[in-house]
Design an enzyme around this catalytic site. Structure first.
Site, PDB file in Angstrom:
ATOM      1  N   GLU A 170      59.806  31.661  40.203  1.00 31.43           N
ATOM      2  CA  GLU A 170      60.298  32.242  39.310  1.00 31.43           C
ATOM      3  C   GLU A 170      59.428  33.076  40.015  1.00 31.43           C
ATOM      4  O   GLU A 170      58.125  33.725  38.744  1.00 31.43           O
ATOM      5  CB  GLU A 170      59.972  32.013  37.752  1.00 31.43           C
ATOM      6  CG  GLU A 170      60.464  30.818  36.720  1.00 31.43           C
ATOM      7  CD  GLU A 170      62.063  31.199  37.173  1.00 31.43           C
ATOM      8  OE1 GLU A 170      62.903  32.099  37.485  1.00 31.43           O
ATOM      9  OE2 GLU A 170      62.617  30.200  36.303  1.00 31.43           O
TER      10      GLU A 170
ATOM     11  N   ALA B  84      46.844  32.079  35.005  1.00 30.73           N
ATOM     12  CA  ALA B  84      45.887  32.857  36.029  1.00 30.73           C
ATOM     13  C   ALA B  84      44.412  33.215  35.820  1.00 30.73           C
ATOM     14  O   ALA B  84      43.986  33.376  34.198  1.00 30.73           O
ATOM     15  CB  ALA B  84      47.230  34.479  35.411  1.00 30.73           C
TER      16      ALA B  84
ATOM     17  N   CYS C 281      59.268  40.975  34.211  1.00 28.53           N
ATOM     18  CA  CYS C 281      59.471  40.374  35.913  1.00 28.53           C
ATOM     19  C   CYS C 281      60.996  40.891  35.755  1.00 28.53           C
ATOM     20  O   CYS C 281      61.413  41.318  36.309  1.00 28.53           O
ATOM     21  CB  CYS C 281      59.517  39.119  36.319  1.00 28.53           C
ATOM     22  SG  CYS C 281      60.077  37.885  34.699  1.00 28.53           S
TER      23      CYS C 281
ATOM     24  N   SER D  83      54.347  36.335  41.605  1.00 28.09           N
ATOM     25  CA  SER D  83      54.141  36.771  42.988  1.00 28.09           C
ATOM     26  C   SER D  83      55.350  36.376  44.453  1.00 28.09           C
ATOM     27  O   SER D  83      54.945  35.112  44.440  1.00 28.09           O
ATOM     28  CB  SER D  83      53.305  37.733  43.484  1.00 28.09           C
ATOM     29  OG  SER D  83      52.292  37.007  44.270  1.00 28.09           O
TER      30      SER D  83
HETATM   31  P1  NAP Z   1      50.471  36.053  41.025  1.00 28.03           P
HETATM   32  O1  NAP Z   1      49.540  37.054  41.679  1.00 28.03           O
HETATM   33  O2  NAP Z   1      51.745  35.883  41.891  1.00 28.03           O
HETATM   34  O3  NAP Z   1      50.157  35.048  39.629  1.00 28.03           O
HETATM   35  C1  NAP Z   1      50.173  34.473  38.935  1.00 28.03           C
HETATM   36  C2  NAP Z   1      49.929  32.907  39.594  1.00 28.03           C
HETATM   37  O4  NAP Z   1      49.980  32.790  40.993  1.00 28.03           O
HETATM   38  C3  NAP Z   1      48.437  32.902  39.063  1.00 28.03           C
HETATM   39  O5  NAP Z   1      48.037  31.659  37.838  1.00 28.03           O
HETATM   40  C4  NAP Z   1      47.871  32.559  40.242  1.00 28.03           C
HETATM   41  O6  NAP Z   1      46.115  32.888  40.249  1.00 28.03           O
HETATM   42  C5  NAP Z   1      48.595  32.212  41.307  1.00 28.03           C
HETATM   43  N1  NAP Z   1      48.243  32.338  42.987  1.00 28.03           N
HETATM   44  C6  NAP Z   1      48.198  33.221  43.012  1.00 28.03           C
HETATM   45  N2  NAP Z   1      48.375  33.443  44.502  1.00 28.03           N
HETATM   46  C7  NAP Z   1      48.473  31.965  44.917  1.00 28.03           C
HETATM   47  C8  NAP Z   1      48.136  31.620  46.044  1.00 28.03           C
HETATM   48  N3  NAP Z   1      48.311  31.627  47.240  1.00 28.03           N
HETATM   49  N4  NAP Z   1      48.723  29.912  46.115  1.00 28.03           N
HETATM   50  C9  NAP Z   1      48.936  29.461  44.504  1.00 28.03           C
HETATM   51  N5  NAP Z   1      48.713  30.363  43.952  1.00 28.03           N
HETATM   52  C10 NAP Z   1      48.958  31.185  43.743  1.00 28.03           C
HETATM   53  O7  NAP Z   1      51.047  36.760  40.508  1.00 28.03           O
HETATM   54  P2  NAP Z   1      51.221  38.351  39.184  1.00 28.03           P
HETATM   55  O8  NAP Z   1      50.547  39.826  40.421  1.00 28.03           O
HETATM   56  O9  NAP Z   1      49.620  38.566  38.207  1.00 28.03           O
HETATM   57  O10 NAP Z   1      52.495  38.407  38.142  1.00 28.03           O
HETATM   58  C11 NAP Z   1      53.022  39.245  38.253  1.00 28.03           C
HETATM   59  C12 NAP Z   1      54.802  38.371  39.315  1.00 28.03           C
HETATM   60  O11 NAP Z   1      55.236  37.955  38.881  1.00 28.03           O
HETATM   61  C13 NAP Z   1      55.799  39.507  39.818  1.00 28.03           C
HETATM   62  O12 NAP Z   1      55.638  39.700  40.450  1.00 28.03           O
HETATM   63  C14 NAP Z   1      56.600  39.185  38.433  1.00 28.03           C
HETATM   64  O13 NAP Z   1      58.113  40.159  38.734  1.00 28.03           O
HETATM   65  C15 NAP Z   1      56.450  37.644  38.646  1.00 28.03           C
HETATM   66  N6  NAP Z   1      57.051  37.151  37.611  1.00 28.03           N
HETATM   67  C16 NAP Z   1      58.329  36.727  37.208  1.00 28.03           C
HETATM   68  C17 NAP Z   1      58.949  35.731  36.551  1.00 28.03           C
HETATM   69  C18 NAP Z   1      60.022  35.140  36.400  1.00 28.03           C
HETATM   70  O14 NAP Z   1      60.112  34.005  35.853  1.00 28.03           O
HETATM   71  N7  NAP Z   1      60.961  35.324  37.561  1.00 28.03           N
HETATM   72  C19 NAP Z   1      57.830  35.927  35.116  1.00 28.03           C
HETATM   73  C20 NAP Z   1      56.973  37.041  35.029  1.00 28.03           C
HETATM   74  C21 NAP Z   1      56.559  37.216  35.782  1.00 28.03           C
HETATM   75  P3  NAP Z   1      45.378  33.735  40.123  1.00 28.03           P
HETATM   76  O15 NAP Z   1      45.416  34.635  39.274  1.00 28.03           O
HETATM   77  O16 NAP Z   1      44.104  32.743  40.091  1.00 28.03           O
HETATM   78  O17 NAP Z   1      45.552  34.797  41.296  1.00 28.03           O
END
Ligand code: NAP
Length: 455
Positions: A228, A156, A262, A207
């Site tokens: 995940e 991230a 999460c 996400s």
């Molecule tokens: P996020 O915005 O989806 O970011 C996660 C990662 O994905 C980051 O490295 C981000 O990079 C990257 N990313 C974002 N958009 C992308 C795209 N279109 N294509 C490729 N990569 C992309 O997640 P967040 O909001 O920071 O994190 C919170 C979410 O993660 C929550 O929904 C939480 O529940 C979930 N989570 C799930 C688990 C599990 O094990 N199931 C564990 C922890 C968290 P950038 O930072 O550069 O945008």
């Protein structure tokens, strides 16, 4: 999003990094492929020793890594130390069990000899979130590397120094150059990366939109993904439960990591018979929590990781108020603070059918719903697009069996909080994603399960 370190406790911009250029990415991909060509031939014993060295470094320098985590994403320092140690645990787990999980599995067929052999796939791309900036990476990397793969990490954008520190741990442990590399790149550079034929598979924790985007890019190239994603886990309390224990654990389960987990208990679903009593207990525990500087040992809840998360959470809570829900505690960001502080918040009287009640709240905000009985509890628990985990509290064995069978989630914990453990698989169903991490299932995600038949 710019790749930078901004202290969430103060709002101060501390360091900014330039995203890698295409030529720099190409050089790292070349190195990863060269590394794989050699690393795949290393013995399981050698990989096991390398992972043990990683564990030693994580334990020895836990305080240094913890400071970095707290600085970049605001988790409490004490929880960051625990995270570094848990990473050591997962390294040791695969160091000790990898050979057993990857051993040939004989099968009786018409051949003179037939068996399954597990072989590495090659370069695996891991797209990781900031909330457990070390743990998320190590729980992917330990099994992937044990199986003989090499890894590229796109972390991230708000935890670049953690990402670089993790790369240095693998290096220091003795893994050859290129076996684990951090790529400081933006999310917009991921799809192109997946198009490179040398990358064989990918995993994303984050996400739903990010997961869908990576799965689309991977799907176009016929490459495997593990996802995940988010969750809105239920925490069900039935009438025979130990209410004090449920309230104590429920508080931890909701507030852990400043509410940004999460598998946090996001929806408390409580039967009418004990609802008043449980709500009172939960409220007392929430009120006792100390919000403040995450470096201070007494602090229970630090700031949210980014200003955007604070803003999004605030908007969700305001929407709740707008539809008639009652805010029993908290409900507004801390005023006059340059940090991203949001207090413990408890919301009741929520219209159950409203779409906002099914959303994930990524911060210290608990929703509490009252239901007449176990049937209504299970129905409401499952009435969400997510299916990550579920915690349920009852001392009635028949109720326990129903909850185990009927909660739609990747994990059910009875009389305990949902947590990850290297010895048990971790992952979700529905929109929480697919595939599993940890345990034997986790190490088998990124291998070629090769059928061998010899006459
Ligand atoms: P996020 O915005 O989806 O970011 C996660 C990662 O994905 C980051 O490295 C981000 O990079 C990257 N990313 C974002 N958009 C992308 C795209 N279109 N294509 C490729 N990569 C992309 O997640 P967040 O909001 O920071 O994190 C919170 C979410 O993660 C929550 O929904 C939480 O529940 C979930 N989570 C799930 C688990 C599990 O094990 N199931 C564990 C922890 C968290 P950038 O930072 O550069 O945008």
């Amino acid at each position: 999003m710019a790749i930078s370190t901004i202290n969430p406790a103060t709002g101060e911009l501390l360091k900014t990094f330039e995203p890698l250029k295409d030529t720099e990415i190409a050089t790292k991909l070349d190195l990863a492929q060269q590394a794989f060509d050699k690393y795949r031939h290393t013995s399981l014993q050698e990989r096991s020793q390398l992972l043990q060295s990683c564990a030693d470094i994580l334990e020895q320098d836990a305080e240094k890594f913890a400071k970095l985590m707290t600085l970049e994403m605001g988790k409490t320092y004490k929880s960051a130390i625990a995270e570094a140690k848990k990473c050591a645990l997962v390294c040791r787990y695969y160091a000790e069990h990898g050979a057993e999980f990857l051993a040939d599995v004989p099968a009786k067929t018409d051949a003179s000899q037939s068996f399954i052999r597990y072989q590495p796939l090659g370069i695996i791309l891991a797209v990781m979130p900031w909330n457990f900036p070390f743990w998320q990476v190590f729980r992917f990397a330990a099994p992937a590397l044990m199986a003989g793969n090499v890894a590229l990490l796109k972390h991230a954008s708000n935890v670049p120094q953690c990402a670089l520190a993790i790369e240095s741990i693998f290096h220091q442990a003795g893994f050859a150059d290129g076996v684990f590399q951090t790529l400081l790149i933006g999310a917009n550079q991921v799809a192109d990366l997946m198009a490179d034929e040398r990358i064989k598979a990918s995993t994303l924790t984050g996400s739903e939109p990010a997961g869908a985007s990576l799965a689309m890019a991977s799907g176009k190239q016929i490459k495997k993904t593990v996802l995940e994603l988010g969750g809105s886990d239920p925490f069900i309390v039935l009438s025979t439960a130990d209410l004090e224990a449920a309230a104590v654990t429920g508080t931890t389960a909701r507030m852990l990591n400043n509410g940004q987990s999460c598998i946090a208990a996001k929806r408390f679903i409580v039967v009418d018979a004990i609802a008043d009593k449980f709500e009172k207990l939960l409220l007392e525990k929430f009120q006792a929590l100390k919000l403040g500087d995450p470096m201070v040992p007494e602090t229970d809840i630090g700031p949210l990781a980014t200003a955007k998360i604070l803003q999004d959470l605030d908007q969700q809570v305001q929407k709740m108020v707008h539809i008639g829900a009652k805010v029993v505690l908290g409900g507004n960001p801390v005023a006059n603070s340059s940090g991203n502080y949001y207090p413990p918040t408890l919301i009741t009287d929520i219209p159950q059918e409203h779409p906002i009640a099914k959303e994930e709240f990524f911060g210290p905000v608990a929703m509490l719903f009252r239901v007449p009985d176990i049937d209504a509890a299970i129905k409401l628990a499952n009435d969400t697009p997510f299916g990550l985990g579920g915690s349920a509290w009852t001392n009635d064995p028949q109720e326990q069996q129903r909850l185990i069978n009927e909660i739609e989630a990747g994990a059910v914990f009875i009389n305990g909080m949902v947590k990850s453990d290297p010895r048990m698989p971790f992952g979700g169903i529905k929109r929480s994603g697919y595939g599993r991490e940890l345990s034997i299932q986790g190490i088998h995600e990124f291998v070629n399960v090769k059928t061998v038949w010899v006459k």
